[in-house]
Scaffold this active site. Structure first.
Site, PDB file in Angstrom:
ATOM      1  N   GLU A 266       0.906  -1.174   0.017  1.00 16.51           N
ATOM      2  CA  GLU A 266      -0.159   0.019   0.201  1.00 16.51           C
ATOM      3  C   GLU A 266       1.015   1.371  -0.097  1.00 16.51           C
ATOM      4  O   GLU A 266       2.024   1.217   0.591  1.00 16.51           O
ATOM      5  CB  GLU A 266      -1.047  -0.216   1.117  1.00 16.51           C
ATOM      6  CG  GLU A 266      -2.006  -1.216   1.057  1.00 16.51           C
ATOM      7  CD  GLU A 266      -2.981  -0.950   2.093  1.00 16.51           C
ATOM      8  OE1 GLU A 266      -2.887  -0.124   2.983  1.00 16.51           O
ATOM      9  OE2 GLU A 266      -4.034  -1.801   1.951  1.00 16.51           O
ATOM     10  N   GLU A 278       2.349   0.630   4.080  1.00 20.43           N
ATOM     11  CA  GLU A 278       2.529  -0.786   4.702  1.00 20.43           C
ATOM     12  C   GLU A 278       2.370  -1.975   3.660  1.00 20.43           C
ATOM     13  O   GLU A 278       2.107  -1.814   2.393  1.00 20.43           O
ATOM     14  CB  GLU A 278       1.328  -0.888   5.516  1.00 20.43           C
ATOM     15  CG  GLU A 278      -0.094  -0.993   5.003  1.00 20.43           C
ATOM     16  CD  GLU A 278      -1.203  -1.029   6.279  1.00 20.43           C
ATOM     17  OE1 GLU A 278      -0.709  -1.408   7.437  1.00 20.43           O
ATOM     18  OE2 GLU A 278      -2.373  -0.695   5.898  1.00 20.43           O
ATOM     19  N   ARG A 282      -1.445 -10.798   2.998  1.00 19.09           N
ATOM     20  CA  ARG A 282      -2.435 -11.575   2.973  1.00 19.09           C
ATOM     21  C   ARG A 282      -3.399 -11.372   1.586  1.00 19.09           C
ATOM     22  O   ARG A 282      -2.946 -10.431   1.212  1.00 19.09           O
ATOM     23  CB  ARG A 282      -3.628 -11.528   4.059  1.00 19.09           C
ATOM     24  CG  ARG A 282      -4.064 -10.169   4.423  1.00 19.09           C
ATOM     25  CD  ARG A 282      -5.033  -9.929   5.447  1.00 19.09           C
ATOM     26  NE  ARG A 282      -5.234  -8.778   5.828  1.00 19.09           N
ATOM     27  CZ  ARG A 282      -5.905  -7.691   5.034  1.00 19.09           C
ATOM     28  NH1 ARG A 282      -6.528  -8.102   3.780  1.00 19.09           N
ATOM     29  NH2 ARG A 282      -6.160  -6.434   5.594  1.00 19.09           N
TER      30      ARG A 282
END
Length: 431
Positions: A266, A278, A282
């Site tokens: 991100e 970050e 997942r």
């Protein structure tokens, strides 16, 4: 409420894998429980007595003879200890290595790791700030306004914006206390507040054997309380050159931690510059829009990589086709600050037509309570270009009906009809 479990079950069934779903008593009637080959109840509704009970999940895998565990998202999906325990018990963890999860789960460590890899990061503290005096020193060095953020968290908790020094001590203590309550870790770090940023994220897939690819970016700037409502891919702010440059930066981040499985880097985008925010270790909620523009089943690639296969897809094989938009259907009342809405679902009507996808676990009679996340479903559309995708989503929302609870669909519809959104003139403060 099971939509991601159902999503995983569908791909498993297509490639010949049997599935076991674990569930709490609150979800005994979920579609995931009905569709899985087997289902095991692991406890009552409170997540601390069910979905967060590592021992019960491992026991369920052992008694059913399962070989691997897919964590979906939420709960234990980014818990490094659980990833390690899964492997220690002779099971396959469908996700990145525990060490990768641990490094990227601590936001200050993640920033240090990315900085060392040459990935641009938002100016801020090097590691956590231990005292108010240290926080004041760092803030003075990088300049106000600043953001105080929980090192171990996300989702907007343990996060405070500070515009001037006189506010800092109060906000520092508030953020730290909130982080301690939410994550069991009160450590915080400080970074420069980026004015009018866009939230751009890039999908990665790695095989843990040196192969890492990116599958383009997603624009996730339409948020409320740091939670996304409308997502689209690709972003209008990136041209081909910037897309290639941003993708290479994301690959640098993935290679720095020898990434395995599906993950997302991100970024904040402002003034033509991109800054690491970050890494989510997942599958993301918004993964369907990447699937729609690339034609790649991300869950299938997760499963194949976890089984030891090398990535069958090369970067040069990938291309982006058209435009995709996703709207989250949350059980929330947009007319009252998006407060949770509870009730029994009724009068459901799903949209249809070409290039419309609904990832949903909804059915008439489903009891919607307060136990878990309010997301009920995701509505996804594809179009040959952004304008057509917007009109298709507006049409699809018009065909959708969810009775028994309020949903955030009216807010999403307002966004899609807004002239600034149509023009691509958005940032994270739009809502």
């Amino acid at each position: 409420r099971g939509e991601i479990a159902l999503r995983i079950i569908r791909t498993c069934r297509e490639i010949g894998l049997k599935t076991v779903v674990v569930y709490s008593t609150a979800d005994r009637d979920s579609l995931a429980v009905r569709f899985a080959d087997e289902a095991v109840c692991i406890g009552p509704p409170p997540s601390g007595q069910s979905y967060l009970r590592m021992d019960r999940i491992i026991a369920a895998a052992e008694v059913t003879g399962a070989a691997a565990i897919h964590p979906g998202y939420g709960f234990l999906s980014e818990n490094a200890d659980f990833a390690g325990i899964v492997k220690d018990n002779g099971l396959i963890w469908i996700g990145p290595k525990a060490d990768t999860i641990r490094k990227m789960g601590d936001k200050s460590v993640a920033k240090d790791t990315m900085r060392a890899a040459g990935v641009p990061v938002v100016p801020g503290s090097e590691g956590v700030v231990e005292t108010v005096d240290e926080a004041k020193r760092v803030a003075a060095e990088i300049g106000y306004p600043v953001m105080i953020k929980a090192s171990a968290g996300g989702g907007g908790r343990g996060m405070r914006m500070v515009r001037e020094e006189k506010e800092l001590e109060t906000q520092y203590r508030t953020a730290s206390n909130e982080a301690q309550s939410a994550f069991g870790n009160g450590a915080v770090y400080i970074e420069k507040f980026v004015e009018e940023p866009r939230h751009i994220e890039i999908q990665l897939m790695g095989d843990g054997q040196g192969g890492v690819i990116h599958l383009g970016e997603r624009e996730c700037s339409i948020q409320r309380r740091h939670q996304k409502l409308v997502e689209e891919a690709p972003s209008v702010v990136l041209d081909d050159a910037k897309r290639a440059e941003s993708g290479e930066i994301a690959l640098r981040a993935g290679r720095a931690v020898d990434y395995e499985g599906a993950g997302t880097v991100e970024f904040l985008w402002s003034g033509g510059e991109i800054f690491f925010l970050e890494m989510n270790t997942r599958l993301q909620v918004e993964h369907p829009i990447t699937e729609m523009i690339t034609g790649v089943d991300l869950v299938e690639q997760q499963l194949r990589v976890a089984a030891g296969e090398v990535l069958p897809i090369r970067q040069e094989d990938l291309s982006i086709h058209g435009h995709a938009i996703e709207v989250r259907i949350n059980a929330e009342n947009p007319f009252y600050c998006f407060l949770p809405s509870i009730g029994t679902l009724s009068n459901l009507r799903h949209p249809g037509g070409p290039w419309v996808r609904m990832d949903s676990a909804m059915y008439n009679g489903l009891e919607v309570g307060l136990e878990y996340d309010p997301m009920l479903a995701k509505l996804i559309v594809w179009g040959p270009d952004r304008d057509r995708a917007i009109q298709r989503m507006i049409r699809a929302i018009g065909e959708t009906n969810v009775g028994g609870v309020h949903t955030a669909l009216p807010a999403a519809l307002q966004v899609l009809r807004h002239e600034q959104f149509a023009g691509g003139d958005i940032d994270t403060h739009f809502l």
